[in-house]
Enzyme design. Structure first.
Site, PDB file in Angstrom:
ATOM      1  N   ASP A   1      -1.223  -6.543 -13.442  1.00 60.81           N
ATOM      2  CA  ASP A   1      -0.585  -5.797 -12.350  1.00 60.81           C
ATOM      3  C   ASP A   1       0.860  -5.437 -12.656  1.00 60.81           C
ATOM      4  O   ASP A   1       1.442  -5.915 -13.633  1.00 60.81           O
ATOM      5  CB  ASP A   1      -0.671  -6.603 -11.036  1.00 60.81           C
TER       6      ASP A   1
ATOM      7  N   ASN B   1      -2.066 -17.485  -0.968  1.00 57.84           N
ATOM      8  CA  ASN B   1      -3.146 -17.019  -0.100  1.00 57.84           C
ATOM      9  C   ASN B   1      -4.411 -16.710  -0.917  1.00 57.84           C
ATOM     10  O   ASN B   1      -5.275 -15.965  -0.476  1.00 57.84           O
ATOM     11  CB  ASN B   1      -2.704 -15.777   0.692  1.00 57.84           C
TER      12      ASN B   1
ATOM     13  N   HIS C   1      -4.690 -14.990  -3.622  1.00 60.06           N
ATOM     14  CA  HIS C   1      -4.824 -13.689  -4.292  1.00 60.06           C
ATOM     15  C   HIS C   1      -4.862 -13.899  -5.805  1.00 60.06           C
ATOM     16  O   HIS C   1      -4.347 -14.881  -6.326  1.00 60.06           O
ATOM     17  CB  HIS C   1      -3.743 -12.688  -3.861  1.00 60.06           C
TER      18      HIS C   1
ATOM     19  N   GLU D   1      -5.145  -8.804  -2.673  1.00 62.57           N
ATOM     20  CA  GLU D   1      -4.775  -9.552  -1.476  1.00 62.57           C
ATOM     21  C   GLU D   1      -5.995  -9.787  -0.586  1.00 62.57           C
ATOM     22  O   GLU D   1      -6.988  -9.056  -0.684  1.00 62.57           O
ATOM     23  CB  GLU D   1      -3.727  -8.748  -0.691  1.00 62.57           C
TER      24      GLU D   1
HETATM   25  C1  GLP Z   1       2.101 -12.903  -8.167  1.00 66.75           C
HETATM   26  C2  GLP Z   1       1.241 -12.328  -9.283  1.00 66.75           C
HETATM   27  C3  GLP Z   1      -0.016 -13.155  -9.505  1.00 66.75           C
HETATM   28  C4  GLP Z   1       0.341 -14.623  -9.566  1.00 66.75           C
HETATM   29  C5  GLP Z   1       0.945 -15.058  -8.273  1.00 66.75           C
HETATM   30  C6  GLP Z   1       1.292 -16.525  -8.231  1.00 66.75           C
HETATM   31  O1  GLP Z   1       1.783 -12.414  -6.924  1.00 66.75           O
HETATM   32  N1  GLP Z   1       0.850 -10.975  -9.059  1.00 66.75           N
HETATM   33  O2  GLP Z   1      -0.650 -12.716 -10.689  1.00 66.75           O
HETATM   34  O3  GLP Z   1      -0.800 -15.390  -9.858  1.00 66.75           O
HETATM   35  O4  GLP Z   1       2.144 -14.313  -8.080  1.00 66.75           O
HETATM   36  O5  GLP Z   1       2.518 -16.737  -8.846  1.00 66.75           O
HETATM   37  P1  GLP Z   1       3.083 -18.103  -9.343  1.00 66.75           P
HETATM   38  O6  GLP Z   1       2.353 -18.416 -10.590  1.00 66.75           O
HETATM   39  O7  GLP Z   1       4.528 -17.844  -9.579  1.00 66.75           O
HETATM   40  O8  GLP Z   1       2.846 -19.087  -8.260  1.00 66.75           O
END
Ligand code: GLP
Length: 247
Positions: free
Chosen positions: A67, A136, A138, A143
């Protein structure tokens, strides 16, 4: 689905890096699906270390990232392009032309989404897709919603995600509200999936994803239907699953 338990973030990172290394060693021209966020940072550090020691060669590897924020240029330190250069791609011998990430500056959403889907298709699909998990549940920027999005799409981020990601920005106003993200189908078509999770803040999301009902309200729950998922999570992230006697 196989769940590998790690005692902490470092052990999770080493195990995850070992799985990715195995893929690169077995198939030097592998297509790696990559992720951003704090979860994969340790994994990337470990891969860089092994590359520097001469144990890994990325010269034939292709990468596709999950992404990118819409509206951020690659030179913006908060863009995922920048993150990937800083934390992995700029430190290994992957060819820049073999790396792919959605173009946050493309305003024509339909064009960008079909361009990105075509890239994945032309590469012959993803060999292993690395995933973090949002609070959440995702994955990428898929989402919670009423339906699983299939291909690459432009997403309106939820308040929960905007809030969680605001820690990287100097003010809430600067956090992008939209992002391009691979869809659930792009992710599910990967031959292997490697989901990593660390910390108590992920415990509920991980439990819902791995043991709850499969629903678009919990995007990661779809992974229960994938035949080759490795979950590497630390004690805190697995706490609820263990409490319920499921592990
Ligand atoms: C973002 C990214 C995800 C990631 C998520 C969790 O929203 N788009 O790919 O898994 O954050 O992030 P973290 O690993 O910092 O908790």
């Amino acid at each position: 689905m196989r769940i590998y338990q790690a005692k902490d973030y470092n052990e999770m990172s080493r195990k995850a890096a070992n799985i990715i290394s195995a893929q690169v060693i077995m198939k030097p021209d592998a297509v790696l699906g990559l992720a951003t966020g704090s979860s994969p940072l340790g994994t990337y550090r470990q891969l860089i270390d092994w590359y520097r020691k001469g144990d890994l060669d990325f010269s034939e590897v292709h990468t596709v990232n999950l992404d990118e924020y819409k509206g951020l240029s690659p030179s913006n330190p908060q863009s995922y392009y920048y993150f990937m250069q800083e934390n992995l791609l700029g430190h290994i011998n992957v060819k820049p032309e073999n790396t792919n990430i959605p173009n946050g500056l493309e305003t024509d959403e339909a064009l960008e989404c079909s361009r990105y889907n075509d890239i994945i298709k032309k590469l012959g699909g993803i060999d292993i897709q690395l995933l973090g998990i949002g609070n959440n549940a995702h994955i990428g920027f898929n989402e919670p919603g009423d339906a699983f999005e299939k291909g690459t799409h432009c997403v309106r981020l939820t308040e929960n995600t905007i809030q969680a990601n605001s820690r990287f920005f100097s003010s809430m106003d600067e956090v992008p509200r939209y992002a391009y993200s691979m869809g659930i189908q792009n992710i599910m078509e990967a031959r292997y999936i490697l989901l990593i999770a660390s910390g108590a803040a992920k415990a509920q999301a991980l439990y819902n994803a791995l043991f709850g009902p499969i629903t678009p309200a919990v995007p990661a729950s779809i992974l229960q239907l994938h035949p080759n998922v490795f979950v590497v999570a630390d004690t805190d992230a697995l706490s609820l699953i263990k409490e319920k006697g499921l592990l």
